[in-house]
Scaffold this active site. Structure first.
Site, PDB file in Angstrom:
ATOM      1  N   CYS A 113      -4.872  -3.464   3.517  1.00 58.11           N
ATOM      2  CA  CYS A 113      -4.091  -3.017   4.681  1.00 58.11           C
ATOM      3  C   CYS A 113      -4.953  -2.731   5.912  1.00 58.11           C
ATOM      4  CB  CYS A 113      -3.248  -1.802   4.321  1.00 58.11           C
ATOM      5  SG  CYS A 113      -2.191  -2.094   2.906  1.00 58.11           S
ATOM      6  N   HIS A 246      -1.613   1.675  10.689  1.00 58.71           N
ATOM      7  CA  HIS A 246      -1.024   0.858   9.626  1.00 58.71           C
ATOM      8  C   HIS A 246       0.308   1.477   9.216  1.00 58.71           C
ATOM      9  CE1 HIS A 246      -0.168  -1.175   6.012  1.00 58.71           C
ATOM     10  NE2 HIS A 246      -0.541  -0.190   5.215  1.00 58.71           N
ATOM     11  N   ASN A 276       6.029  -1.826   4.447  1.00 53.25           N
ATOM     12  CA  ASN A 276       4.568  -1.946   4.536  1.00 53.25           C
ATOM     13  C   ASN A 276       4.201  -3.422   4.358  1.00 53.25           C
ATOM     14  OD1 ASN A 276       1.824  -2.004   4.055  1.00 53.25           O
ATOM     15  ND2 ASN A 276       1.813  -0.242   2.669  1.00 53.25           N
TER      16      ASN A 276
END
Ligand code: UT7
Length: 319
Positions: A113, A246, A276
């Site tokens: 990520c 993020h 996500n």
């Protein structure tokens, strides 16, 4: 020599899939649980056979169009992904072929990520060195393919998508400061532990996560690296116009903003509609906020990543 962002683009596959849609597909969950724990309402999921490079090529074409450039103008292509099309060649080479570029440097970055923040930093260093002038930096993921759809604690959290940025050489910054970190001793709290060996998948091929450990790590890392990146740039945290962390969980975003003493209206939030999307989440959010006119030229934007490895990092730039 400095680098500046010349164009941004993004792409989401298929229709939005709601929490209720997932429950209807047999996952033992509820909109109330997912929304209250994560802020996620929707995510987009790639079709079977739709790959990271398929999403990346759409996002890249949009970024190139925004920059007024053709694929042939690029001399560097970096794709951040943890869900590559194949083991090799790199997704960057497959994207290069789809775009019709021949000869540019092309490679993938694997920092989960944090991948986009890592890739943007690496591209900035290439441009600063004078070796390259026009980079395409992409975050592209199809996490839906590595989710265990019988594990409700993880499968509701992720989505698919891609975001891309064209970075070009400039007389003045552009990118003001970057900071990257990793600590591999935390490899066990978020991973896909399996591998391919002797024609078989050995070990577990699905994403596994200790959610609470990840949550605590993420909040601490995002606050620390924001502070570090601002100090490196000589910019007070109060001087940041937009924060794009993020997009993992709204509670992580809120805790980060609180630690930085930034109001939530300075934080770009897409986790509610995208879930996500790992390395794609930051450029997806950046593209949305530039296209809808929130982020305008001259403003300072702090991008932040944190993810498996563990890896974390930040990029501060002026648009
Ligand atoms: O890029 C980094 C990616 N990772 C993250 O951002 C994850 C960070 N962590 C988190 O966001 C949170 O830890 C989660 C959202 C993953 C989980 O929240 P939590 O408050 O830590 O919940 P939990 O894992 O402690 O589970 C609480 C309960 C459990 O039931 P019992 O044992 O209390 O009866 C779970 O079985 O919630 C249950 N549960 C669910 N219920 C409905 C877990 N997943 C679900 C679900 N729907 N999808």
């Amino acid at each position: 020599m400095f680098s500046r962002l010349a164009g941004i683009g993004s792409f989401l596959p298929g229709p939005a899939v709601s929490n209720d849609d997932l429950a209807r597909r047999g996952i033992e969950t509820s909109d109330e649980w997912v929304t209250s724990r994560t802020g996620i309402k929707f995510r987009h999921l790639a079709e079977n056979g739709e790959t990271a490079s398929d999403l990346a090529v759409e996002a890249s074409r949009r970024a190139l169009a925004a920059a007024g450039l053709d694929a042939g103008d690029l001399d560097l292509i970096i794709v951040a992904t943890s869900t590559p099309d194949v083991i090799f060649p790199s997704t960057a080479c497959l994207l290069q072929s789809k775009l019709g570029n021949h000869g540019a440097t092309a490679f993938d970055i694997q920092a989960v990520c944090s991948g986009f923040v890592y890739a943007l930093t690496v591209a900035d260093k290439f441009i600063q060195s004078g070796s390259h002038r026009r980079a395409l930096v992409v975050g592209a993921e199809v996490f839906s393919k590595i989710l265990d759809w019988s594990d409700r604690a993880t499968c509701v959290l992720f989505g698919d998508g891609a975001g891309a940025v064209v970075l070009e050489a400039a007389e003045k910054p552009g990118i003001l400061a970057t900071a990257l970190h990793a600590d591999g001793s935390y490899h066990g709290i978020l991973s896909v532990p399996g591998s391919v060996c002797g024609g078989k998948v050995t070990g577990d091929p699905f994403l596994r996560m200790d959610g609470q450990s990840v949550f605590k790590f993420a909040v601490r890392a995002l606050a620390e690296v924001a502070d570090e990146c601002c100090r490196l740039a000589g910019v007070p945290q109060s001087g940041i116009d937009w924060l794009i962390p993020h997009q993992a969980n709204i509670r992580i975003l809120e805790a980060t903003a609180r630690k930085m003493k930034l109001p939530m209206d300075k934080v770009v939030v897409t986790v509610d509609r995208h879930g996500n999307t790992s390395a794609a989440s930051v450029p997806l959010a950046l593209d949305e906020a530039v296209r809808d006119g929130r982020i305008v030229a001259g403003q300072k934007v702090l991008l932040e990543g944190v993810g498996g490895g563990f890896t974390w990092g930040a990029v501060l730039f002026e648009l």
